[in-house]
Motif scaffolding. Structure first.
Motif, PDB file in Angstrom:
ATOM      1  N   ALA A   1       5.225 -36.285   1.949  1.00  0.00           N
ATOM      2  CA  ALA A   1       3.770 -36.144   1.813  1.00  0.00           C
ATOM      3  C   ALA A   1       3.140 -37.410   1.238  1.00  0.00           C
ATOM      4  O   ALA A   1       2.054 -37.823   1.668  1.00  0.00           O
ATOM      5  N   ILE A   2       3.816 -38.037   0.292  1.00  0.00           N
ATOM      6  CA  ILE A   2       3.281 -39.273  -0.303  1.00  0.00           C
ATOM      7  C   ILE A   2       3.233 -40.376   0.740  1.00  0.00           C
ATOM      8  O   ILE A   2       2.214 -41.050   0.907  1.00  0.00           O
ATOM      9  N   LEU A   3       4.323 -40.565   1.471  1.00  0.00           N
ATOM     10  CA  LEU A   3       4.350 -41.612   2.501  1.00  0.00           C
ATOM     11  C   LEU A   3       3.273 -41.352   3.552  1.00  0.00           C
ATOM     12  O   LEU A   3       2.550 -42.263   3.957  1.00  0.00           O
ATOM     13  N   SER A   4       3.146 -40.125   3.978  1.00  0.00           N
ATOM     14  CA  SER A   4       2.136 -39.757   4.969  1.00  0.00           C
ATOM     15  C   SER A   4       0.728 -40.045   4.437  1.00  0.00           C
ATOM     16  O   SER A   4      -0.131 -40.566   5.163  1.00  0.00           O
ATOM     17  N   SER A   5       0.495 -39.738   3.164  1.00  0.00           N
ATOM     18  CA  SER A   5      -0.815 -39.991   2.543  1.00  0.00           C
ATOM     19  C   SER A   5      -1.128 -41.485   2.472  1.00  0.00           C
ATOM     20  O   SER A   5      -2.272 -41.898   2.672  1.00  0.00           O
ATOM     21  N   LEU A   6      -0.110 -42.289   2.185  1.00  0.00           N
ATOM     22  CA  LEU A   6      -0.311 -43.744   2.110  1.00  0.00           C
ATOM     23  C   LEU A   6      -0.710 -44.304   3.477  1.00  0.00           C
ATOM     24  O   LEU A   6      -1.573 -45.183   3.584  1.00  0.00           O
ATOM     25  N   LEU A   7      -0.085 -43.786   4.530  1.00  0.00           N
ATOM     26  CA  LEU A   7      -0.412 -44.227   5.891  1.00  0.00           C
ATOM     27  C   LEU A   7      -1.821 -43.759   6.275  1.00  0.00           C
ATOM     28  O   LEU A   7      -2.607 -44.522   6.849  1.00  0.00           O
ATOM     29  N   SER A   8      -2.147 -42.516   5.933  1.00  0.00           N
ATOM     30  CA  SER A   8      -3.470 -41.949   6.263  1.00  0.00           C
ATOM     31  C   SER A   8      -4.587 -42.679   5.520  1.00  0.00           C
ATOM     32  O   SER A   8      -5.658 -42.919   6.078  1.00  0.00           O
ATOM     33  N   PHE A   9      -4.338 -43.021   4.252  1.00  0.00           N
ATOM     34  CA  PHE A   9      -5.353 -43.735   3.472  1.00  0.00           C
ATOM     35  C   PHE A   9      -5.731 -45.039   4.178  1.00  0.00           C
ATOM     36  O   PHE A   9      -6.916 -45.383   4.280  1.00  0.00           O
ATOM     37  N   ALA A  10      -4.724 -45.754   4.671  1.00  0.00           N
ATOM     38  CA  ALA A  10      -4.987 -47.021   5.357  1.00  0.00           C
ATOM     39  C   ALA A  10      -5.837 -46.797   6.612  1.00  0.00           C
ATOM     40  O   ALA A  10      -6.787 -47.532   6.862  1.00  0.00           O
ATOM     41  N   GLU A  11      -5.492 -45.770   7.388  1.00  0.00           N
ATOM     42  CA  GLU A  11      -6.248 -45.500   8.617  1.00  0.00           C
ATOM     43  C   GLU A  11      -7.711 -45.210   8.327  1.00  0.00           C
ATOM     44  O   GLU A  11      -8.589 -45.617   9.077  1.00  0.00           O
ATOM     45  N   LYS A  12      -7.963 -44.501   7.234  1.00  0.00           N
ATOM     46  CA  LYS A  12      -9.343 -44.133   6.895  1.00  0.00           C
ATOM     47  C   LYS A  12     -10.092 -45.273   6.214  1.00  0.00           C
ATOM     48  O   LYS A  12     -11.318 -45.249   6.137  1.00  0.00           O
ATOM     49  N   ASN A  13      -9.360 -46.254   5.698  1.00  0.00           N
ATOM     50  CA  ASN A  13      -9.967 -47.348   4.920  1.00  0.00           C
ATOM     51  C   ASN A  13      -9.432 -48.708   5.368  1.00  0.00           C
ATOM     52  O   ASN A  13      -8.698 -49.364   4.619  1.00  0.00           O
ATOM     53  N   PRO A  14      -9.787 -49.146   6.582  1.00  0.00           N
ATOM     54  CA  PRO A  14      -9.226 -50.409   7.069  1.00  0.00           C
ATOM     55  C   PRO A  14      -9.497 -51.599   6.145  1.00  0.00           C
ATOM     56  O   PRO A  14      -8.619 -52.437   5.933  1.00  0.00           O
ATOM     57  N   GLY A  15     -10.707 -51.668   5.575  1.00  0.00           N
ATOM     58  CA  GLY A  15     -11.022 -52.775   4.678  1.00  0.00           C
ATOM     59  C   GLY A  15     -10.123 -52.785   3.449  1.00  0.00           C
ATOM     60  O   GLY A  15      -9.661 -53.839   2.998  1.00  0.00           O
ATOM     61  N   MET A  16      -9.855 -51.597   2.923  1.00  0.00           N
ATOM     62  CA  MET A  16      -8.971 -51.481   1.753  1.00  0.00           C
ATOM     63  C   MET A  16      -7.533 -51.869   2.118  1.00  0.00           C
ATOM     64  O   MET A  16      -6.785 -52.356   1.275  1.00  0.00           O
ATOM     65  N   THR A  17      -7.161 -51.651   3.374  1.00  0.00           N
ATOM     66  CA  THR A  17      -5.817 -52.023   3.820  1.00  0.00           C
ATOM     67  C   THR A  17      -5.630 -53.529   3.696  1.00  0.00           C
ATOM     68  O   THR A  17      -4.563 -54.003   3.290  1.00  0.00           O
TER      69      THR A  17
END
Length: 198
Positions: free
Chosen positions: A87-103
Protein backbone atom coordinates in the motif's frame (compact mmCIF):
# COMPACT_ATOMS: atom_id res chain seq x y z
CA UNK A 1 -14.38 42.47 -0.31
CA UNK A 2 -13.12 40.29 2.59
CA UNK A 3 -9.39 40.20 3.25
CA UNK A 4 -7.54 37.04 2.28
CA UNK A 5 -6.87 34.63 5.13
CA UNK A 6 -3.33 34.71 6.51
CA UNK A 7 -1.24 32.24 4.56
CA UNK A 8 -3.67 32.17 1.60
CA UNK A 9 -1.26 34.16 -0.60
CA UNK A 10 1.65 31.91 0.43
CA UNK A 11 -0.42 28.86 -0.52
CA UNK A 12 -1.34 30.42 -3.86
CA UNK A 13 2.34 31.10 -4.61
CA UNK A 14 3.22 27.46 -3.82
CA UNK A 15 0.33 26.16 -5.95
CA UNK A 16 1.43 28.24 -8.94
CA UNK A 17 5.07 27.18 -8.43
CA UNK A 18 3.98 23.51 -8.38
CA UNK A 19 1.88 24.04 -11.52
CA UNK A 20 4.80 25.70 -13.33
CA UNK A 21 6.99 22.69 -12.45
CA UNK A 22 4.52 20.53 -14.39
CA UNK A 23 5.88 21.84 -17.68
CA UNK A 24 6.91 18.74 -19.67
CA UNK A 25 9.98 20.61 -20.94
CA UNK A 26 11.23 20.91 -17.37
CA UNK A 27 12.54 24.47 -17.60
CA UNK A 28 13.98 26.16 -14.53
CA UNK A 29 11.32 28.25 -12.79
CA UNK A 30 12.60 31.75 -12.03
CA UNK A 31 11.10 34.15 -9.50
CA UNK A 32 10.52 36.58 -12.41
CA UNK A 33 8.46 33.97 -14.28
CA UNK A 34 6.61 33.03 -11.09
CA UNK A 35 5.80 36.69 -10.36
CA UNK A 36 4.58 37.16 -13.93
CA UNK A 37 2.35 34.08 -13.66
CA UNK A 38 0.85 35.46 -10.43
CA UNK A 39 0.61 38.97 -11.92
CA UNK A 40 2.59 40.48 -9.04
CA UNK A 41 6.06 42.00 -8.64
CA UNK A 42 9.02 39.91 -7.53
CA UNK A 43 9.13 42.11 -4.42
CA UNK A 44 5.58 40.93 -3.61
CA UNK A 45 6.82 37.31 -3.62
CA UNK A 46 9.54 38.20 -1.13
CA UNK A 47 6.98 39.63 1.27
CA UNK A 48 5.73 36.06 1.73
CA UNK A 49 8.98 34.10 1.32
CA UNK A 50 12.48 35.26 2.27
CA UNK A 51 13.98 33.42 -0.71
CA UNK A 52 13.23 31.10 -3.59
CA UNK A 53 14.72 28.28 -1.51
CA UNK A 54 12.06 28.97 1.12
CA UNK A 55 9.38 28.54 -1.57
CA UNK A 56 10.80 25.13 -2.46
CA UNK A 57 10.95 24.27 1.26
CA UNK A 58 7.22 25.00 1.37
CA UNK A 59 6.67 22.46 -1.42
CA UNK A 60 8.87 19.90 0.33
CA UNK A 61 6.90 20.39 3.57
CA UNK A 62 3.69 19.72 1.66
CA UNK A 63 5.21 16.55 0.16
CA UNK A 64 6.45 15.34 3.57
CA UNK A 65 3.13 15.99 5.30
CA UNK A 66 1.15 14.30 2.54
CA UNK A 67 3.37 11.23 2.10
CA UNK A 68 3.90 10.56 5.80
CA UNK A 69 0.23 11.25 6.47
CA UNK A 70 -0.55 8.44 3.99
CA UNK A 71 2.11 6.18 5.48
CA UNK A 72 0.84 6.69 9.03
CA UNK A 73 -2.74 6.01 7.96
CA UNK A 74 -1.68 2.77 6.20
CA UNK A 75 0.39 1.46 9.12
CA UNK A 76 -2.38 2.35 11.60
CA UNK A 77 -5.14 0.65 9.62
CA UNK A 78 -3.32 -2.39 8.18
CA UNK A 79 -1.62 -4.93 10.46
CA UNK A 80 -0.19 -7.16 7.73
CA UNK A 81 3.40 -6.02 7.04
CA UNK A 82 3.37 -7.12 3.39
CA UNK A 83 0.09 -5.33 2.73
CA UNK A 84 1.51 -2.22 4.45
CA UNK A 85 4.52 -2.34 2.15
CA UNK A 86 2.39 -2.82 -0.95
CA UNK A 87 0.00 0.00 0.00
CA UNK A 88 2.85 2.41 0.77
CA UNK A 89 4.61 1.74 -2.53
CA UNK A 90 1.33 2.10 -4.42
CA UNK A 91 0.62 5.40 -2.61
CA UNK A 92 4.07 6.76 -3.50
CA UNK A 93 3.46 5.99 -7.19
CA UNK A 94 -0.07 7.47 -7.08
CA UNK A 95 1.13 10.65 -5.37
CA UNK A 96 3.54 11.27 -8.25
CA UNK A 97 0.82 10.74 -10.87
CA UNK A 98 -1.45 13.25 -9.16
CA UNK A 99 1.36 15.77 -8.57
CA UNK A 100 3.71 15.89 -11.57
CA UNK A 101 5.34 19.14 -10.43
CA UNK A 102 6.06 17.65 -7.01
CA UNK A 103 7.61 14.63 -8.73
CA UNK A 104 10.25 16.92 -10.22
CA UNK A 105 11.04 18.04 -6.66
CA UNK A 106 11.14 14.44 -5.38
CA UNK A 107 13.69 13.37 -8.01
CA UNK A 108 15.73 16.57 -7.58
CA UNK A 109 15.11 17.80 -11.14
CA UNK A 110 13.59 21.06 -9.98
CA UNK A 111 16.34 21.58 -7.39
CA UNK A 112 19.30 21.72 -9.77
CA UNK A 113 21.19 25.01 -9.16
CA UNK A 114 19.02 25.76 -6.13
CA UNK A 115 20.20 25.89 -2.50
CA UNK A 116 21.93 22.57 -1.71
CA UNK A 117 20.02 22.22 1.58
CA UNK A 118 16.91 21.46 -0.50
CA UNK A 119 18.48 18.34 -2.01
CA UNK A 120 19.72 17.33 1.45
CA UNK A 121 16.13 17.55 2.70
CA UNK A 122 14.82 15.43 -0.20
CA UNK A 123 17.56 12.87 0.52
CA UNK A 124 16.39 12.77 4.15
CA UNK A 125 12.81 12.22 2.96
CA UNK A 126 14.02 9.29 0.83
CA UNK A 127 15.89 7.89 3.85
CA UNK A 128 12.74 8.10 5.99
CA UNK A 129 10.72 6.30 3.33
CA UNK A 130 13.34 3.56 3.12
CA UNK A 131 13.34 3.18 6.92
CA UNK A 132 9.54 2.89 6.84
CA UNK A 133 9.65 0.18 4.16
CA UNK A 134 12.31 -1.65 6.17
CA UNK A 135 10.09 -1.56 9.26
CA UNK A 136 7.08 -2.89 7.30
CA UNK A 137 9.19 -5.75 5.90
CA UNK A 138 10.49 -6.50 9.40
CA UNK A 139 6.88 -6.69 10.62
CA UNK A 140 6.04 -9.01 7.69
CA UNK A 141 8.96 -11.30 8.59
CA UNK A 142 7.85 -11.54 12.22
CA UNK A 143 4.32 -12.39 11.05
CA UNK A 144 5.74 -15.32 9.07
CA UNK A 145 4.57 -14.09 5.68
CA UNK A 146 6.21 -15.70 2.69
CA UNK A 147 6.93 -13.81 -0.49
CA UNK A 148 5.15 -15.11 -3.62
CA UNK A 149 6.50 -18.17 -5.42
CA UNK A 150 7.54 -19.69 -2.10
CA UNK A 151 10.64 -17.50 -1.64
CA UNK A 152 10.99 -16.41 1.97
CA UNK A 153 11.38 -12.82 3.08
CA UNK A 154 15.05 -12.13 3.91
CA UNK A 155 16.14 -12.00 7.55
CA UNK A 156 17.66 -8.54 6.92
CA UNK A 157 15.01 -6.37 5.22
CA UNK A 158 17.51 -3.55 4.49
CA UNK A 159 18.54 -4.55 0.95
CA UNK A 160 14.95 -5.28 -0.10
CA UNK A 161 13.69 -1.96 1.35
CA UNK A 162 16.45 -0.18 -0.55
CA UNK A 163 15.54 -2.00 -3.76
CA UNK A 164 11.89 -0.99 -3.34
CA UNK A 165 12.79 2.66 -2.77
CA UNK A 166 15.10 2.59 -5.82
CA UNK A 167 12.20 1.17 -7.82
CA UNK A 168 9.88 4.01 -6.74
CA UNK A 169 12.50 6.71 -7.42
CA UNK A 170 13.16 5.11 -10.81
CA UNK A 171 9.44 5.18 -11.67
CA UNK A 172 9.26 8.84 -10.56
CA UNK A 173 12.33 9.64 -12.66
CA UNK A 174 10.91 7.90 -15.74
CA UNK A 175 7.67 9.84 -15.30
CA UNK A 176 9.47 13.20 -15.08
CA UNK A 177 11.93 12.46 -17.92
CA UNK A 178 9.15 11.27 -20.24
CA UNK A 179 7.39 14.62 -19.95
CA UNK A 180 4.84 12.93 -17.63
CA UNK A 181 3.81 10.37 -20.26
CA UNK A 182 5.14 7.17 -18.62
CA UNK A 183 2.82 6.73 -15.65
CA UNK A 184 4.56 5.53 -12.46
CA UNK A 185 1.92 2.86 -11.82
CA UNK A 186 1.65 1.51 -15.37
CA UNK A 187 3.38 -1.81 -14.59
CA UNK A 188 2.80 -1.83 -10.83
CA UNK A 189 0.57 -4.93 -10.62
CA UNK A 190 3.11 -7.03 -12.54
CA UNK A 191 6.19 -5.57 -10.85
CA UNK A 192 5.06 -5.89 -7.22
CA UNK A 193 5.48 -9.71 -7.17
CA UNK A 194 8.91 -9.28 -8.81
CA UNK A 195 9.97 -6.84 -6.09
CA UNK A 196 8.91 -9.32 -3.44
CA UNK A 197 10.52 -12.31 -5.05
CA UNK A 198 13.79 -10.57 -5.86
Amino acid sequence: MPAAKPGARRLQILQVLARMLESPKGEKVTTAALAKELDVSEAALYRHFASKAQMFEGLIEFIEQTLFGLVNKITAEEENGLKQTQAILSSLLSFAEKNPGMTRVLVGDALVNEDERLQVRINQLHDRLEATLKQCLRVAATQGHDAPAGSELPADPGPQANLMLCYVIGRWQLYAKSGFKRMPSELWEKQWPLLLGA
